[in-house]
Scaffold this active site. Structure first.
Site, short mmCIF file in Angstrom:
data_model
loop_
_atom_site.label_atom_id
_atom_site.label_comp_id
_atom_site.label_asym_id
_atom_site.label_seq_id
_atom_site.Cartn_x
_atom_site.Cartn_y
_atom_site.Cartn_z
N HIS A 181 0.78 -1.25 0.00
CA HIS A 181 0.00 0.00 0.00
C HIS A 181 0.81 1.30 0.00
O HIS A 181 0.26 2.35 0.35
CB HIS A 181 -0.93 0.06 1.22
CG HIS A 181 -2.11 -0.87 1.19
ND1 HIS A 181 -2.00 -2.23 1.24
CD2 HIS A 181 -3.45 -0.61 1.15
CE1 HIS A 181 -3.21 -2.78 1.24
NE2 HIS A 181 -4.10 -1.81 1.16
N GLU A 198 -18.85 -2.69 1.08
CA GLU A 198 -18.08 -1.77 1.93
C GLU A 198 -18.44 -0.31 1.63
O GLU A 198 -18.62 0.07 0.47
CB GLU A 198 -16.58 -2.00 1.68
CG GLU A 198 -15.71 -1.13 2.57
CD GLU A 198 -14.22 -1.28 2.29
OE1 GLU A 198 -13.82 -2.30 1.69
OE2 GLU A 198 -13.47 -0.36 2.67
N GLU A 232 -13.26 -8.77 -0.25
CA GLU A 232 -13.87 -7.44 -0.13
C GLU A 232 -14.31 -6.97 -1.52
O GLU A 232 -14.15 -5.79 -1.87
CB GLU A 232 -12.89 -6.43 0.47
CG GLU A 232 -12.45 -6.77 1.88
CD GLU A 232 -11.69 -5.65 2.56
OE1 GLU A 232 -12.18 -5.11 3.55
OE2 GLU A 232 -10.61 -5.29 2.06
N HIS A 283 -11.14 -6.80 -5.73
CA HIS A 283 -11.45 -5.92 -4.60
C HIS A 283 -12.20 -4.69 -5.12
O HIS A 283 -11.72 -3.99 -6.02
CB HIS A 283 -10.11 -5.56 -3.95
CG HIS A 283 -10.21 -4.74 -2.73
ND1 HIS A 283 -10.30 -3.37 -2.75
CD2 HIS A 283 -10.19 -5.10 -1.42
CE1 HIS A 283 -10.35 -2.92 -1.51
NE2 HIS A 283 -10.28 -3.95 -0.68
N CYS A 310 -16.57 2.27 1.66
CA CYS A 310 -15.58 2.86 0.76
C CYS A 310 -15.86 2.49 -0.70
O CYS A 310 -15.57 3.28 -1.60
CB CYS A 310 -14.17 2.38 1.09
SG CYS A 310 -13.44 3.16 2.53
N GLY A 341 -0.58 -2.10 -5.89
CA GLY A 341 -1.62 -3.13 -5.86
C GLY A 341 -2.98 -2.56 -5.49
O GLY A 341 -4.01 -3.14 -5.83
N HIS A 342 -3.00 -1.46 -4.75
CA HIS A 342 -4.28 -0.81 -4.41
C HIS A 342 -4.32 0.54 -5.11
O HIS A 342 -3.73 1.52 -4.65
CB HIS A 342 -4.39 -0.61 -2.90
CG HIS A 342 -5.79 -0.25 -2.45
ND1 HIS A 342 -6.57 0.69 -3.09
CD2 HIS A 342 -6.55 -0.73 -1.44
CE1 HIS A 342 -7.73 0.79 -2.48
NE2 HIS A 342 -7.75 -0.07 -1.47
N CYS A 347 -10.74 2.62 7.31
CA CYS A 347 -10.73 3.31 6.01
C CYS A 347 -12.04 4.05 5.74
O CYS A 347 -12.04 5.12 5.13
CB CYS A 347 -10.44 2.33 4.88
SG CYS A 347 -11.48 0.85 4.90
N CYS A 348 -13.17 3.46 6.21
CA CYS A 348 -14.47 4.04 5.81
C CYS A 348 -14.82 5.36 6.51
O CYS A 348 -15.27 6.30 5.83
CB CYS A 348 -15.58 3.03 6.03
SG CYS A 348 -15.38 1.49 5.12
O1 FUB Z 1 -6.64 -1.72 1.79
C1 FUB Z 1 -6.99 -0.38 2.07
C2 FUB Z 1 -8.45 -0.31 2.41
O2 FUB Z 1 -8.71 -1.11 3.54
C3 FUB Z 1 -9.34 -0.86 1.33
O3 FUB Z 1 -9.72 0.05 0.38
C4 FUB Z 1 -10.47 -1.40 2.11
O4 FUB Z 1 -11.23 -2.32 1.39
C5 FUB Z 1 -9.79 -1.99 3.30
O5 FUB Z 1 -9.28 -3.24 3.00
ZN ZN Z 2 -13.50 1.32 3.83
#
Ligand code: FUB
Ligand code: ZN
Length: 637
Positions: free
Chosen positions: A134, A329, A313, A261, A331, A185-186, A397-398
């Protein structure tokens, strides 16, 4: 939408120019400002997320992954707080924002690198696992925070710091000799770099964003395999098994479905939509359109929730939309809004505004309690009464993501184009915008979403010809529009908007009446979990039954006959759940007659029902009273 040009025809009016004073969003914005933002700040302090920037913390290695990406949480908080300062100047919050900005900057390394975990705990592992760790995700959120901070305060210090970090990343990664051909990766940094480009005017950030999107899923052997081997790991031991999880299974233009994801997929596509416009690249827009079709027609919940599976997720297969185990989720719904809002600006096609509206009013805002100090991470469409909001999460995160969207909600109401202005949503507000070369003041009066009567008053310095585009929501089958009391000449726009093209004078009033009956909604026959079921919707609001209003054990025994819909009444309850329209109407309850606790199966079916009065409340407001069951989809009689 044409695929010949990928240039946006519309420009969204920024939230700074829109003041909401409606019954739905304005109180939520106020709670966000007064409760959520301070609450989240305290949580960040208590969990060491802010002090991490002092770089003197310890942590066992290997660390839980959620700690590794902890920098993203203060970043989203800073973004939310900065937006709040724009609409509500607040010296105390401004001082806090300034201190957090300084704290972030203080952690920056001489070479521009800025990540607390990989500076304080595992400096030797910097950039060694782009797939899982991340770093680019955190960088992206910090860049978004920096842009928001700059726009709110005019201060360039954080922007300059994150620009230096972007330069560092641009030196490390890319196609040039000596660079590594990696990508995160994200996804998140892709859209953030476009924002950084706009804030700084530096085209190299746009180029970096394009590189990160173009490189995704390209190399053979796969970049993530190479870096796993370099770490001494077996790439086949990757828990997610396939790179679909992080949308790196194939080059972007070969993607045909939304996979993996959900948050990652949506952030990536929001960045892709930006790049389609910036580079006028129809092939990127075509990928957006293809994945959008798959998402919206096969993989999205009625509430705007996406990603049914807890395991990844994210997404599973087409039409797999279980209600009680839905992950959905918060997010992911937020990222869905970000993507659709970007797509809307290309040609003003209301199919994208429909998704933004459906998501904002339902699966997004369910993410925060009315009191503002507890949150849903997961948004199921049915509950046995055990699912509740909590003040914070190990992976938080949310909450700050909700905070930044609520604080900038005005972004979603209007756009302008060469020929006029566009009204996407009808929440009551006042706004000002540049239309056809002059400043136009708009007053939109409504009781939306509880009522479909909308009045739009325009104020201009001088008469001016332009078009006012009004969205006819996808849920609305019948509507009328008048200008100054007379039936108006409209040009029906195939894209879901009607255009009123005329010379406007100050004080002109547009009256739009959107018929807003109680509606029954059914799921496609391929959604196996929802066959023989019906949901209730009115306007953009999806309704649910809650135990608090319906003292029935096992709400799943409720039968709702769509033929009885006309008997449902809309009951505006100013004191309930912050002021909502409740739906009251007849249903049936399957009784347990003929069954007992020793009988699980029978060879004949006793069918006994009894009438019951149902009370449905907006889905977004559930779990704000005593704990109890909740259900969106009911059996049909
Ligand atoms: O991995 C970063 C954040 O945490 C993701 O966007 C959410 O789904 C949670 O896994
Ligand atoms: Zn979130």
């Amino acid at each position: 939408m044409t695929t010949q040009s990928a240039q946006r025809q519309l420009t969204a009016v920024p939230f700074a120019q829109v003041t909401l004073d409606d019954p739905f969003w304005a109180p939520r914005q106020e709670i966000n400002r007064r409760v959520s933002i301070p609450h989240m700040y305290q949580m960040l302090v208590d969990t060491g997320r802010l002090s991490a920037f002092d770089l003197n913390f310890t942590r066992k290695v290997p660390s839980p992954i959620v700690l590794i990406f902890g920098d993203s949480d203060p970043a989203k908080w800073l973004e939310a707080a900065s937006y709040s300062l724009v609409t509500h100047p607040d010296p105390a919050l401004a001082a806090l924002v300034d201190a957090v900005a300084d704290k972030i900057i203080s952690a920056q390394q001489p070479d521009g690198y800025l990540n607390t975990h990989f500076t304080a705990i595992q400096p030797e592992m910097r950039w060694k696992n782009l797939r899982d760790w991340h770093e680019m995700y955190c960088a992206g959120h910090l860049m978004e925070a920096a842009v928001a901070h700059f726009e709110a305060t005019g201060e360039r210090k954080l922007l300059a710091s994150l620009a230096r970090y972007a330069d560092h990343i641009g030196r490390e990664f890319g196609p040039a000799p000596g660079q590594r051909r990696g990508y995160g990766g994200h996804p998140e940094i892709e859209l953030a770099l476009v924002r950084l480009f706009h804030a700084t005017g530096e085209a190299r950030y746009l180029e970096l964003s394009k590189y990160l999107v173009e490189e995704r899923g390209q190399s053979n052997p796969h970049y993530y395999d190479l870096e796993a081997v370099a770490r001494g790991e077996d790439p086949l031991a990757y828990w997610a098994k396939t790179y679909e999880y992080c949308q790196a299974h194939a080059p972007l233009r070969e993607h045909t479905k939304v996979v993996g994801h959900a948050v990652r997929a949506m952030y990536l596509m929001a960045g892709v939509a930006d790049l389609a416009h910036e580079y006028n690249d129809p092939s990127l827009l075509a990928v957006c359109e293809q994945l959008w079709e798959n998402l919206v027609h096969q993989r999205m919940y009625l509430t705007g929730g996406i990603g049914p599976s807890r395991h990844n997720e994210g997404f599973t297969t087409d039409y797999d939309l279980p209600d009680e185990t839905a992950y959905a989720e918060t997010c992911a719904s937020i990222a869905l809004v970000l993507w659709n809002h970007r797509l809307l600006q290309f040609a003003g096609n209301s199919q994208y505004a429909d998704i933004v509206e459906q998501t904002l009013y339902n699966g997004f805002v369910s993410g925060v309690a009315l009191a503002g100090d507890s949150f849903f991470y997961v948004n199921p469409l049915a509950s046995d009464g055990t699912h509740h909001r909590t003040p914070w999460f190990e992976c938080p995160c949310c909450p700050p993501n909700v905070g930044r969207i609520l604080a900038s909600l005005g972004n979603y109401l209007y756009s302008t184009s060469a020929d006029g202005l566009w009204v996407h949503f009808y929440a009551q507000n006042s706004a000002r915008m540049e239309v056809a070369g002059q400043s136009v003041q708009v007053r939109l009066a409504s009781n939306y979403p509880w009522d479909g009567s909308i009045q739009l008053t325009l104020e201009l310095d001088a008469p001016q010809e332009f078009a006012v585009h009004l969205r006819i929501p996808g849920w609305c089958d019948s509507w009328t529009v008048k200008v100054n009391g007379a039936a108006a000449q409209t040009v029906a726009a195939g894209s879901g908007y009607v255009a009123l093209r005329r010379t406007w004078h100050s004080g002109d009033v547009v009256a739009l009446e959107l018929d807003m009956p109680v509606q029954a909604v059914y799921a496609n026959p391929n959604v196996r979990q929802m066959q023989g079921r019906v949901a209730l919707q009115r306007g953009p609001i999806v309704y649910c039954l809650e135990g608090a209003d319906n003292p029935i054990v096992n709400l799943d025994r409720v039968l709702l006959d769509p033929a009885q819909l006309a008997a449902f009444v809309v009951d505006q309850q100013p004191l309930l759940l912050g002021g909502v329209a409740v739906l009251r109407g007849p249903g049936q309850l399957v009784t347990e007659e003929g069954w007992d606790s020793h009988t699980l199966y029978r060879r004949n079916r006793p069918s006994s029902t009894q009438p019951v009065e149902l009370v449905a409340v907006p889905y977004a407001t559930w779990d704000n009273r005593e704990p109890g069951e909740m259900r969106v989809w009911f059996r049909t009689a």
